[in-house]
Write an enzyme that holds these catalytic residues in place. Structure first.
Site, short mmCIF file in Angstrom:
data_model
loop_
_atom_site.label_atom_id
_atom_site.label_comp_id
_atom_site.label_asym_id
_atom_site.label_seq_id
_atom_site.Cartn_x
_atom_site.Cartn_y
_atom_site.Cartn_z
CB CYS A 78 -0.87 0.02 1.22
SG CYS A 78 -1.96 1.28 1.07
CB CYS B 277 -0.63 2.68 4.42
SG CYS B 277 -2.49 2.56 4.43
#
Length: 179
Positions: A130, A133
């Site tokens: 991700c 993130c």
């Protein structure tokens, strides 16, 4: 020692991973809590039961109960957040005005130093792929004064543990198939 068990379970084709695992387990860039929390959170993120069991056994001897639970908590909450924010990013901003509506209280109150929890979340986010993130946790770590070297070492730990987890799963699958 469980890291030793894990290294010994790796096949010859994973010799580089075996050597990298030996090296990273002796890291002096991370303090003991950072290292073992990153190892444990990363092991949980690999979804390899053997990798998690072996690392968790040794981590339990090193980490406080709070740090042990926080590392597993980082892996768990990132399991949710990484899917959500990665999926949201794929949608090209069409849902950016909507509230996530996901409970994430452990991030605000992890029970350990917040920078350590962020470091573990950073490592898990790299394994889970991700970018949103990963960048958010890296930014928070830098704002907290964590050095680039510590952040980068956490990334190395995550990469090594992810590779080990993959090698272990491959070995177990082939053994079960009697190949």
């Amino acid at each position: 020692m469980s890291i030793e068990n894990l290294k010994n379970s790796l096949p010859e084709y994973a010799k580089d991973l075996k050597l990298n695992l030996s090296s990273i387990a002796r890291s002096t860039v991370l303090n003991e809590q950072q290292l073992w929390g990153t190892l444990l959170a990363s092991a949980a993120a690999t979804r390899s039961a053997t990798t998690l069991r072996e690392i968790a056994e040794e981590a339990a001897d090193v980490l406080s109960a709070e740090a042990y639970n926080a590392a597993l908590g980082a892996a768990s909450i990132m399991g949710m957040n990484n899917v959500f924010y990665r999926g949201k990013a794929f949608l090209g901003g069409r849902y950016d005005d909507l509230r996530a509506g996901l409970r994430m209280q452990i991030i605000g109150n992890p029970g350990v130093d917040k920078a350590d929890f962020e470091l573990w979340s950073f490592a898990v986010s790299s394994i889970n792929g991700c970018a949103h993130c990963l960048e958010a946790h890296e930014h928070t770590l830098r704002e907290a004064g964590v050095s680039r070297e510590v952040i980068f070492e956490s990334l190395r730990v995550a990469a090594i543990v992810a590779g080990v987890g993959q090698a272990v799963q491959s070995t177990e699958a082939l053994a079960a198939a009697a190949v």
